[in-house]
Design an enzyme around this catalytic site. Structure first.
Site, PDB file in Angstrom:
ATOM      1  N   SER A  71     -87.340  22.727  18.850  1.00  0.00           N
ATOM      2  CA  SER A  71     -87.292  23.779  19.843  1.00  0.00           C
ATOM      3  C   SER A  71     -88.521  23.708  20.768  1.00  0.00           C
ATOM      4  O   SER A  71     -88.808  22.653  21.325  1.00  0.00           O
ATOM      5  CB  SER A  71     -87.183  25.139  19.141  1.00  0.00           C
ATOM      6  OG  SER A  71     -86.724  26.126  20.028  1.00  0.00           O
ATOM      7  N   ASP A 184     -80.190  24.226  18.199  1.00  0.00           N
ATOM      8  CA  ASP A 184     -81.617  24.335  17.895  1.00  0.00           C
ATOM      9  C   ASP A 184     -81.965  23.729  16.528  1.00  0.00           C
ATOM     10  O   ASP A 184     -81.374  24.081  15.504  1.00  0.00           O
ATOM     11  CB  ASP A 184     -81.991  25.822  17.898  1.00  0.00           C
ATOM     12  CG  ASP A 184     -83.480  26.063  17.982  1.00  0.00           C
ATOM     13  OD1 ASP A 184     -84.235  25.307  17.337  1.00  0.00           O
ATOM     14  OD2 ASP A 184     -83.889  27.004  18.679  1.00  0.00           O
TER      15      ASP A 184
END
Length: 305
Positions: A71, A184
């Site tokens: 991320s 993610d």
């Protein structure tokens, strides 16, 4: 009996020949130097704190042999690995806003697209392929169908893996890669310490950004969803902690997930947390340093005498 006596004498003679003469230096092979891997966790705007950690490690000449990220951590890790200087990363991180990396585009799989992130990364990074990075880079995404980690490293372009690693479920639309949908990386591993280990690190520094404190009260749907994911990740953090030799936790719990305006404060928090960890990191480097200083050249006069 005579044969046993001869054999005993031979063994005794061989032992004397094998043993070093008095005063002869014995070379001891120094231990292999530590290979340090730095694993950066997610945290959206709070990922700017990673810049402060990197600043301290660079200032103190702590070598980083491998760097991984998920991320927001993937963005900082890629920028550093590509050769972008930390001052530039910090300035861009502090000036960054949500619209720099996202465009509202309602669809069944998410509220925003990440096409703008590709342009943002092209401005931030100096290199765009894994094999060209100055520091070996690893980026982690999550397979939406299986929940398994999908690591990217070694070869290939970096921008799509970073977009995938940043595709926060429900907000960002997943990224299609080959026959998979990726989201993610923090959904499967909050901090990619295991990936750094797989790349060859003997010692792993994991930088985790703590869950927001009770003083940060969610005031919209996205903040509610973010807090729920943080609760789940906090309860599952034992897995990545086991892979880390040292954990650095910048004090950013009071900053909201989209608190870009607190950039300088977060960089400072990263610096303070890294400085507190320096004594332990120096211990890893001390054995190889001591061994190297012990191996002194012998003067020619001594060799000739």
């Amino acid at each position: 009996m005579e044969g046993k006596g001869v054999a005993g004498k031979l063994r005794s003679m061989l032992k004397r020949l094998a043993a070093p003469a008095a005063g002869t230096p014995v070379l001891v092979q120094p231990p292999a130097p530590a290979k340090i891997g730095l694993a950066l966790g997610g945290g959206f705007a709070r990922g700017v704190a990673h810049v402060g950690v990197l600043k301290v490690l660079q200032r103190e000449h702590i070598p980083i042999d491998f760097i991984t990220g998920v991320s927001a951590g993937a963005i900082v890790a890629a920028a550093y690995a590509s050769g972008t200087d930390l001052e530039t990363i910090g300035k861009i991180g502090c000036a960054m806003r949500f619209n720099d990396v996202a465009r509202w585009s309602l669809c069944r799989l998410g509220l925003v697209g990440s096409e703008r992130m590709a342009a943002f990364l092209k401005r931030l990074l100096k290199k765009y392929r894994f094999e060209d990075m100055e520091t070996p880079l690893g980026v982690l995404a999550t397979d939406l169908a299986t929940g398994q980690p999908v690591p990217f490293r070694g070869t290939g372009e970096v921008i799509l893996p970073i977009r995938a690693s940043c595709s926060y479920p429900g907000l960002f639309q997943p990224i299609r890669y080959e026959d998979r949908l990726l989201v993610d990386g923090a959904m499967c591993t909050e901090v990619p310490a295991a990936l750094a280990r797989q790349m060859g690190a003997t010692h792993v520094i994991a930088v985790g950004l703590p869950m927001q404190g009770p003083d940060v009260v969610p005031n919209n749907m996205l903040q509610v969803v973010n807090r729920c994911f943080q609760i789940l990740q906090n309860r599952a953090e034992a897995a990545w902690r086991r892979e880390a030799d040292l954990i650095i936790t910048p004090h950013v719990a009071s900053v909201a997930w989209d608190g870009f305006k607190s950039g300088l404060e977060m960089i400072d928090a990263g610096e303070k947390a890294a400085e507190a960890a320096l004594p332990e990191i120096r211990k890893w480097l001390a054995p190889s340093t001591a061994a190297a200083s012990a191996l002194k050249p012998v003067p020619v006069e001594q060799l000739a005498s």
